[in-house]
Motif scaffolding. Structure first.
Motif, PDB file in Angstrom:
ATOM      1  N   THR A  31     -12.330  -0.996  71.399  1.00  0.00           N
ATOM      2  CA  THR A  31     -11.037  -1.549  72.387  1.00  0.00           C
ATOM      3  C   THR A  31      -9.832  -0.435  72.646  1.00  0.00           C
ATOM      4  N   GLU A  32     -10.205  -0.309  73.656  1.00  0.00           N
ATOM      5  CA  GLU A  32      -8.730   0.650  73.764  1.00  0.00           C
ATOM      6  C   GLU A  32      -7.163  -0.343  73.470  1.00  0.00           C
ATOM      7  N   THR A  33      -7.960  -1.789  74.167  1.00  0.00           N
ATOM      8  CA  THR A  33      -6.861  -2.799  73.194  1.00  0.00           C
ATOM      9  C   THR A  33      -7.531  -3.396  72.525  1.00  0.00           C
ATOM     10  N   GLN A  34      -6.412  -4.852  71.986  1.00  0.00           N
ATOM     11  CA  GLN A  34      -6.986  -5.885  71.337  1.00  0.00           C
ATOM     12  C   GLN A  34      -7.163  -6.563  72.766  1.00  0.00           C
ATOM     13  N   GLU A  35      -6.225  -6.734  73.876  1.00  0.00           N
ATOM     14  CA  GLU A  35      -6.455  -7.595  74.960  1.00  0.00           C
ATOM     15  C   GLU A  35      -7.736  -7.177  75.541  1.00  0.00           C
ATOM     16  N   GLU A  36      -7.920  -6.007  75.737  1.00  0.00           N
ATOM     17  CA  GLU A  36     -10.043  -6.012  76.175  1.00  0.00           C
ATOM     18  C   GLU A  36     -10.439  -6.798  75.288  1.00  0.00           C
ATOM     19  N   LEU A  37     -10.911  -7.122  74.207  1.00  0.00           N
ATOM     20  CA  LEU A  37     -11.937  -7.894  72.607  1.00  0.00           C
ATOM     21  C   LEU A  37     -11.003  -9.276  73.233  1.00  0.00           C
ATOM     22  N   ASP A  38      -9.593  -9.682  73.489  1.00  0.00           N
ATOM     23  CA  ASP A  38      -9.695 -10.853  74.258  1.00  0.00           C
ATOM     24  C   ASP A  38     -10.316 -11.376  75.033  1.00  0.00           C
ATOM     25  N   ARG A  39     -10.087 -10.507  76.055  1.00  0.00           N
ATOM     26  CA  ARG A  39     -10.345 -11.252  77.457  1.00  0.00           C
ATOM     27  C   ARG A  39     -12.071 -11.217  77.581  1.00  0.00           C
ATOM     28  N   VAL A  40     -12.878 -10.124  76.795  1.00  0.00           N
ATOM     29  CA  VAL A  40     -13.942 -10.380  76.973  1.00  0.00           C
ATOM     30  C   VAL A  40     -14.536 -11.620  76.121  1.00  0.00           C
ATOM     31  N   HIS A  41     -14.042 -11.893  74.656  1.00  0.00           N
ATOM     32  CA  HIS A  41     -14.479 -13.400  74.038  1.00  0.00           C
ATOM     33  C   HIS A  41     -13.890 -14.584  74.602  1.00  0.00           C
ATOM     34  N   GLU A  42     -12.891 -14.479  75.464  1.00  0.00           N
ATOM     35  CA  GLU A  42     -11.892 -15.409  76.261  1.00  0.00           C
ATOM     36  C   GLU A  42     -13.238 -16.111  77.592  1.00  0.00           C
ATOM     37  N   ASP A  43     -13.757 -14.658  78.125  1.00  0.00           N
ATOM     38  CA  ASP A  43     -14.502 -14.508  79.225  1.00  0.00           C
ATOM     39  C   ASP A  43     -16.144 -15.933  78.794  1.00  0.00           C
ATOM     40  N   SER A  44     -16.569 -15.206  77.725  1.00  0.00           N
ATOM     41  CA  SER A  44     -18.439 -15.558  76.949  1.00  0.00           C
ATOM     42  C   SER A  44     -18.132 -16.574  76.498  1.00  0.00           C
ATOM     43  N   GLN A  45     -16.800 -16.596  75.865  1.00  0.00           N
ATOM     44  CA  GLN A  45     -16.940 -18.072  75.622  1.00  0.00           C
ATOM     45  C   GLN A  45     -17.221 -19.376  76.741  1.00  0.00           C
ATOM     46  N   GLU A  46     -16.043 -19.541  77.355  1.00  0.00           N
ATOM     47  CA  GLU A  46     -15.602 -20.028  78.341  1.00  0.00           C
ATOM     48  C   GLU A  46     -17.609 -20.600  79.444  1.00  0.00           C
ATOM     49  N   VAL A  47     -18.041 -18.941  79.186  1.00  0.00           N
ATOM     50  CA  VAL A  47     -19.843 -19.435  79.781  1.00  0.00           C
ATOM     51  C   VAL A  47     -20.423 -19.816  79.059  1.00  0.00           C
ATOM     52  N   ALA A  48     -20.980 -20.367  77.804  1.00  0.00           N
ATOM     53  CA  ALA A  48     -21.380 -20.334  76.421  1.00  0.00           C
ATOM     54  C   ALA A  48     -20.739 -21.908  76.830  1.00  0.00           C
ATOM     55  N   LEU A  49     -19.894 -22.681  76.851  1.00  0.00           N
ATOM     56  CA  LEU A  49     -19.343 -23.730  76.801  1.00  0.00           C
ATOM     57  C   LEU A  49     -19.884 -23.699  77.901  1.00  0.00           C
ATOM     58  N   GLN A  50     -19.554 -23.794  79.711  1.00  0.00           N
ATOM     59  CA  GLN A  50     -20.879 -23.943  80.601  1.00  0.00           C
ATOM     60  C   GLN A  50     -21.937 -24.395  80.347  1.00  0.00           C
ATOM     61  N   LEU A  51     -22.236 -23.484  79.378  1.00  0.00           N
ATOM     62  CA  LEU A  51     -24.345 -24.482  79.394  1.00  0.00           C
ATOM     63  C   LEU A  51     -24.025 -24.511  78.414  1.00  0.00           C
ATOM     64  N   PHE A  52     -23.736 -24.558  77.827  1.00  0.00           N
ATOM     65  CA  PHE A  52     -23.315 -26.048  76.459  1.00  0.00           C
ATOM     66  C   PHE A  52     -23.117 -27.842  77.560  1.00  0.00           C
ATOM     67  N   LYS A  53     -22.120 -27.347  78.036  1.00  0.00           N
ATOM     68  CA  LYS A  53     -21.674 -28.577  78.765  1.00  0.00           C
ATOM     69  C   LYS A  53     -23.003 -28.743  80.438  1.00  0.00           C
ATOM     70  N   ALA A  54     -23.346 -28.169  80.675  1.00  0.00           N
ATOM     71  CA  ALA A  54     -24.858 -28.617  81.889  1.00  0.00           C
ATOM     72  C   ALA A  54     -25.647 -29.498  80.799  1.00  0.00           C
ATOM     73  N   CYS A  55     -25.842 -29.207  79.607  1.00  0.00           N
ATOM     74  CA  CYS A  55     -26.672 -29.851  79.045  1.00  0.00           C
ATOM     75  C   CYS A  55     -26.659 -32.126  79.434  1.00  0.00           C
ATOM     76  N   ASN A  56     -25.550 -32.128  79.680  1.00  0.00           N
ATOM     77  CA  ASN A  56     -25.553 -34.029  79.770  1.00  0.00           C
ATOM     78  C   ASN A  56     -26.285 -34.978  79.013  1.00  0.00           C
ATOM     79  N   PHE A  57     -25.215 -34.691  77.880  1.00  0.00           N
ATOM     80  CA  PHE A  57     -25.701 -35.670  76.945  1.00  0.00           C
ATOM     81  C   PHE A  57     -24.416 -35.550  75.790  1.00  0.00           C
TER      82      PHE A  57
END
Length: 139
Positions: A31-57
Motif C-alpha cells: 500500500t502507498e500508506t499505512q493509513e490505507e492498510l488501516d482503513r481496509v482493516h477497519e472496514d473489513s473488521q466492521e463487516v466481519a463483526l456485523q456478520l458475526f453479530k447477526a447470528c443472534n446467539f
C-alpha cells in the motif's frame, strides 16, 4: 462441547474467513500508506463483526467476539509485516536499479564531487517520482 458452542466456533471461523477474504479482495500490497492498510482493516473488521453479530446467539461476556477480534488483529499484523517487507524489497530494488550507473572511480577527478552530487540528486528525484513504492524508504 455442546451444539451451541460448536455453532459459536463455526461463526467465529466463518467471520474470520470473511475478514480475510475482504482483506485479500480490497488490498493491493504494498500500500502507498499505512493509513490505507488501516482503513481496509477497519472496514473489513466492521463487516466481519456485523456478520458475526447477526447470528443472534448469546455470547456471554463477549468471549467469542473477543476471540474473533483477536484473530482479525493477528491477521492485520501479518498483513502489516507483509506490506512492509514487500515495500522494502521493492524500494531496495528500485534504488539498486537507479544507482547502477554510479561508478565511484568516475568521480575521482577535478570537479568530480559536483558531478557526483548532480547525478545523486537526479537519482533521488527519480526515486521520489516513482509511484508504487509503498510505505518504503522515503528521502
Amino acid at each position: 462441547m455442546g451444539l451451541v458452542d460448536k455453532e459459536k466456533e463455526k461463526k467465529v471461523k466463518e467471520s474470520h474467513a470473511h475478514y480475510k477474504h475482504l482483506l485479500g479482495k480490497r488490498l493491493k500490497l504494498p500500500t502507498e500508506t499505512q493509513e490505507e492498510l488501516d482503513r481496509v482493516h477497519e472496514d473489513s473488521q466492521e463487516v466481519a463483526l456485523q456478520l458475526f453479530k447477526a447470528c443472534n446467539f448469546k455470547d456471554e461476556n463477549q468471549q467469542c467476539e473477543r476471540e474473533l477480534t483477536g484473530l482479525m488483529n493477528e491477521e492485520y499484523e501479518r498483513k502489516c509485516k507483509e506490506n512492509a517487507d514487500l515495500s522494502e524489497r521493492h524500494c531496495s530494488a528500485l534504488l539498486n536499479q537507479l544507482s547502477a550507473g554510479l561508478i565511484p572511480q568516475a568521480f575521482m577527478k577535478s570537479g568530480g564531487y559536483e558531478e557526483y552530487k548532480m547525478q545523486l540528486d537526479t537519482i533521488i528525484q527519480k526515486y521520489k517520482d516513482t509511484p508504487g513504492k509503498g510505505i518504503g524508504v522515503p528521502f
